[in-house]
Design a protein around this motif. Structure first.
Motif, short mmCIF file in Angstrom:
data_model
loop_
_atom_site.label_atom_id
_atom_site.label_comp_id
_atom_site.label_asym_id
_atom_site.label_seq_id
_atom_site.Cartn_x
_atom_site.Cartn_y
_atom_site.Cartn_z
N ASP A 56 0.84 -1.21 0.00
CA ASP A 56 0.00 0.00 0.00
C ASP A 56 0.87 1.26 0.00
O ASP A 56 0.62 2.19 -0.76
N LEU A 59 2.63 1.98 -3.30
CA LEU A 59 1.74 2.61 -4.28
C LEU A 59 1.44 4.06 -3.90
O LEU A 59 1.42 4.95 -4.76
N LEU A 62 4.42 6.16 -4.76
CA LEU A 62 4.53 6.33 -6.22
C LEU A 62 3.60 7.45 -6.66
O LEU A 62 3.98 8.32 -7.45
N HIS A 98 8.51 -4.34 0.37
CA HIS A 98 7.34 -5.18 0.02
C HIS A 98 7.84 -6.49 -0.62
O HIS A 98 7.42 -7.58 -0.23
N ARG A 121 1.45 -16.76 -10.70
CA ARG A 121 0.39 -15.81 -10.31
C ARG A 121 0.59 -14.50 -11.07
O ARG A 121 1.55 -13.77 -10.83
N GLY A 127 3.49 -7.18 -10.72
CA GLY A 127 4.20 -6.46 -9.65
C GLY A 127 5.69 -6.48 -9.90
O GLY A 127 6.38 -5.47 -9.76
N PHE A 131 8.46 -3.53 -10.53
CA PHE A 131 9.70 -3.40 -9.76
C PHE A 131 10.90 -3.28 -10.71
O PHE A 131 11.77 -2.43 -10.51
N MET A 175 -5.10 -8.56 -7.72
CA MET A 175 -4.92 -9.26 -6.45
C MET A 175 -6.21 -9.40 -5.66
O MET A 175 -6.48 -10.44 -5.08
C1 HEM Z 1 5.62 -1.09 -8.10
C2 HEM Z 1 5.55 -2.31 -7.59
C3 HEM Z 1 4.49 -2.78 -6.64
C4 HEM Z 1 3.45 -2.09 -6.06
C5 HEM Z 1 3.10 -0.62 -6.20
C6 HEM Z 1 2.73 -3.03 -5.25
C7 HEM Z 1 1.59 -2.74 -4.52
C8 HEM Z 1 0.79 -3.66 -3.89
C9 HEM Z 1 -0.48 -3.37 -3.28
C10 HEM Z 1 -1.12 -2.00 -3.21
C11 HEM Z 1 -0.96 -4.52 -2.78
C12 HEM Z 1 -2.29 -4.71 -2.07
C13 HEM Z 1 -2.21 -4.30 -0.64
C14 HEM Z 1 -3.56 -4.44 0.07
O1 HEM Z 1 -4.27 -5.40 -0.13
O2 HEM Z 1 -3.85 -3.53 0.87
C15 HEM Z 1 0.00 -5.56 -3.08
C16 HEM Z 1 -0.13 -6.87 -2.73
C17 HEM Z 1 0.80 -7.83 -2.99
N1 HEM Z 1 1.96 -7.68 -3.67
FE1 HEM Z 1 2.63 -5.99 -4.52
N2 HEM Z 1 3.32 -4.26 -5.35
C18 HEM Z 1 4.40 -4.14 -6.18
C19 HEM Z 1 5.29 -5.13 -6.52
C20 HEM Z 1 5.26 -6.40 -6.03
C21 HEM Z 1 6.26 -7.41 -6.24
C22 HEM Z 1 7.55 -7.16 -7.01
C23 HEM Z 1 5.84 -8.53 -5.61
C24 HEM Z 1 6.51 -9.86 -5.52
C25 HEM Z 1 7.33 -10.36 -6.39
C26 HEM Z 1 4.57 -8.25 -5.01
C27 HEM Z 1 3.83 -9.15 -4.28
C28 HEM Z 1 2.63 -8.88 -3.70
C29 HEM Z 1 1.84 -9.86 -2.99
C30 HEM Z 1 2.20 -11.33 -2.79
C31 HEM Z 1 0.69 -9.21 -2.55
C32 HEM Z 1 -0.53 -9.80 -1.84
C33 HEM Z 1 -0.28 -10.41 -0.58
C34 HEM Z 1 -1.52 -11.16 -0.18
O3 HEM Z 1 -2.07 -11.94 -0.94
O4 HEM Z 1 -1.92 -10.97 0.92
N3 HEM Z 1 4.25 -6.94 -5.27
N4 HEM Z 1 1.05 -5.00 -3.76
#
Ligand code: HEM
Length: 203
Positions: A56, A59, A62, A98, A121, A127, A131, A175
């Motif tokens: 969160d 984002l 950003l 994250h 996934r 995501g 990155f 997600m």
């Molecule tokens: C610019 C890059 C990224 C942004 C802005 C971002 C942002 C977010 C946001 C906003 C959420 C949801 C949070 C919520 O539910 O409140 C999330 C969840 C998640 N992100 Fe990212 N993310 C990024 C990159 C990545 C990367 C590189 C990975 C892993 C390789 C990743 C793995 C995950 C996972 C596993 C979740 C969900 C966790 C769950 O299921 O509970 N994210 N991300």
């Protein structure tokens, strides 16, 4: 260049204080998360809470970073322009945390499993793509790199931050299974910032 010595002391102090104050503010979400972890206040799934909270904030930073130029253009508050690099680097900092939380806490540093997750996934694929786009931007954020690349090439490269923002929002949409309200809010803000960017500058 602004001559700080030529300005009234109060303005001078405000200018000098702006960056350190914002720097500390940017660390507060992490401090708050650390406090909640230390006091066992992360809910029934602490790992999920940590990964999501850091996502969160990644984002949010950003988007805050992308808001700097439109805010400066529409309000004339030039001082905020000096915060852009720091805010962008904080976005990268939170994205990295994250990712590290996902790799370390969620996947226990099992890199083969992380790779499988990235491939399997789709929201994680997106995501990861965001990155990978942000990585060279963070590396080239120094004054030396701006000089080495040249202003025009540097600006072109750094437009990638918009794509990273869009991918970050898509990642969020993909997600969530229900409750599209939060990602929709981010999408609307991001769209407004992109539109503001396309509008001609004030005369
Ligand atoms: C610019 C890059 C990224 C942004 C802005 C971002 C942002 C977010 C946001 C906003 C959420 C949801 C949070 C919520 O539910 O409140 C999330 C969840 C998640 N992100 Fe990212 N993310 C990024 C990159 C990545 C990367 C590189 C990975 C892993 C390789 C990743 C793995 C995950 C996972 C596993 C979740 C969900 C966790 C769950 O299921 O509970 N994210 N991300």
């Amino acid at each position: 260049m602004t001559d700080l010595a030529a300005q009234p002391p109060s303005r001078n102090l405000q200018k000098r204080a702006l960056k350190p104050v914002v720097f500390v503010l940017c660390l507060l979400p992490l401090a708050w998360l650390g406090f909640r972890a230390a006091t066992n206040d992360l809910g029934f799934n602490p790992i999920e809470t940590i990964v999501r909270d850091l996502g969160d904030w990644a984002l949010r930073f950003l988007i805050i970073g992308l808001a700097v130029t439109p805010v400066r253009r529409f309000t004339g508050l030039n001082a905020v322009g000096r915060l852009r690099r720091m805010l962008g680097l904080f976005a990268f900092f939170y994205v990295t945390l994250h990712l590290v939380a996902f790799i370390g806490l969620d996947q226990q540093f099992d890199f083969a499993a992380v790779w499988r997750e990235i491939l399997k996934r789709k929201f994680i694929t997106i995501g990861m793509l965001a990155f990978v786009i942000l990585l060279p931007l963070a590396i080239t954020s120094t004054d030396g790199m701006v000089r080495r690349l040249g202003g025009r090439a540097w600006r072109r490269l750094h437009r990638g931050v918009y794509l990273a923002g869009v991918l970050g929002v898509i990642h969020y949409f993909m997600m969530v299974k229900a409750g599209l309200q939060q990602p929709t809010i981010y999408a609307v803000i991001l769209a407004a910032l992109l539109l503001a960017r396309l509008m001609p500058a004030k005369a």
